[in-house]
Design an enzyme around this catalytic site. Structure first.
Site, PDB file in Angstrom:
ATOM      1  N   LYS A  70      10.430 -13.156  -2.596  1.00 43.30           N
ATOM      2  CA  LYS A  70      11.453 -12.112  -2.655  1.00 43.30           C
ATOM      3  C   LYS A  70      12.677 -12.607  -1.897  1.00 43.30           C
ATOM      4  CE  LYS A  70      10.074  -7.859  -1.125  1.00 43.30           C
ATOM      5  NZ  LYS A  70       9.570  -6.476  -1.291  1.00 43.30           N
ATOM      6  N   ARG A 122       3.487   1.605   3.429  1.00 46.77           N
ATOM      7  CA  ARG A 122       4.184   2.315   4.505  1.00 46.77           C
ATOM      8  C   ARG A 122       3.820   3.789   4.568  1.00 46.77           C
ATOM      9  NH1 ARG A 122      10.178   0.994   2.154  1.00 46.77           N
ATOM     10  NH2 ARG A 122       9.185  -0.984   1.743  1.00 46.77           N
ATOM     11  N   GLU A 170       4.506  -2.098  -7.378  1.00 46.46           N
ATOM     12  CA  GLU A 170       4.340  -2.539  -5.987  1.00 46.46           C
ATOM     13  C   GLU A 170       4.254  -1.273  -5.160  1.00 46.46           C
ATOM     14  OE1 GLU A 170       7.514  -4.949  -4.264  1.00 46.46           O
ATOM     15  OE2 GLU A 170       6.882  -4.354  -2.262  1.00 46.46           O
TER      16      GLU A 170
END
Ligand code: 3PG
Length: 207
Positions: free
Chosen positions: A128, A44, A40
Site C-alpha cells: 500500500k 479497528r 478489507e
C-alpha cells in the site's frame, strides 16, 4: 493466492470498519451486487474479526481479508478468523516474519523510500502507499517508479471518486483502497442499496 493476486481482484478495494457483525453479510452482498469481490475489513472495531469469519464461512465468492493489522498478534487473529490476506498501514520486521511464517498474502503500507526498501529487500513487491494523499500521492508514486521499478502499489488514504483515476492510470498502481464506497452512515441506516450504487458508480467511472 499471493499479494499480486489479491491486488488484482478489483481496481477498488473497499476499506471497511464495522460496528456490528450483523452488517457483515448484507454489506458483502451489496458490494458483490455492485461488482466488487474483495473486502478489507479493518481490525479497528471489535466486530472486525467476527465479521471476517462470518463472510469467510458463508460467502466463498467474496475475498475477505483483514486491514489495520499492526502486529503479529493481529495477524494471527486475522488468520484464525478466516482472512485470506492481510493489509497493514505500515511495515515492521515482526509483521514481515509473521506473514512469511503463516504463509498469508501480506500487503504492508509504505510511505517513504526506506520503507519501500524494507519491503523490496524482504521480497514484498506489492504494497500500500499509506496515507497516500499525505505522503505525496501521485507525485510520490511517479518518483518511486524510478528507483523501485518492480514495486506495485495500492494507494490508500484520501482516495475518492474524484481522484481515483489519477492513481489508477499510473503503471505502478494495481488498485486503490478507500472507504468512500462504504459510508458509515449508509451502514448504520441499513442503506445497502446506496453501497451497491457507490460501488457501481466507482467501477463505471474508471477511465
Ligand atoms: C483508512 O485508514 O481508513 C483507509 O486508509 C481508508 O482511508 P480513507 O478513509 O481516506 O479512504
Amino acid at each position: 493466492m499471493n499479494a499480486y493476486d489479491v491486488m488484482s481482484i478489483s481496481p477498488i478495494v473497499p476499506v471497511i470498519a464495522l460496528d456490528n457483525e450483523r452488517d457483515a453479510l448484507p454489506l458483502a452482498e451489496a458490494l458483490l451486487e455492485g461488482g466488487i469481490r474483495i473486502m478489507e475489513i479493518t481490525l479497528r472495531t471489535p466486530a472486525g474479526l467476527t465479521s471476517i469469519e462470518t463472510i469467510a464461512k458463508t460467502m466463498p465468492e467474496m475475498h475477505v481479508g483483514a486491514g489495520t493489522v499492526c502486529n503479529p498478534s493481529d495477524l494471527k487473529s486475522a488468520l484464525e478468523h478466516g482472512s485470506g490476506f492481510v493489509f497493514s498501514p505500515g511495515i515492521t520486521p515482526g509483521l514481515i516474519a509473521s506473514a512469511e511464517a503463516n504463509k498469508i498474502p501480506f500487503i504492508p503500507g509504505v510511505g517513504s523510500a526506506s520503507e519501500v526498501m524494507l519491503a523490496q529487500n524482504s521480497g514484498l513487491l506489492h504494497v500500500k502507499l499509506f496515507p497516500a494523499t499525505v505522503v505525496g500521492g501521485t507525485s510520490a508514486l511517479k518518483a518511486f517508479g524510478g528507483p523501485f521499478a518492480s514495486m506495485r502499489f495500492c494507494p490508500t488514504g484520501g482516495i475518492t471518486l474524484a481522484n481515483m483515476n489519477d492513481f489508477l492510470k499510473l503503471d505502478n498502481v494495481l488498485c486503490v483502497g478507500g472507504s468512500w464506497i462504504v459510508p458509515k452512515g449508509a451502514i448504520m441506516q441499513g442503506d445497502f442499496k446506496q453501497i451497491t450504487a457507490l460501488a457501481r458508480e466507482a467501477l463505471q467511472s474508471i477511465r
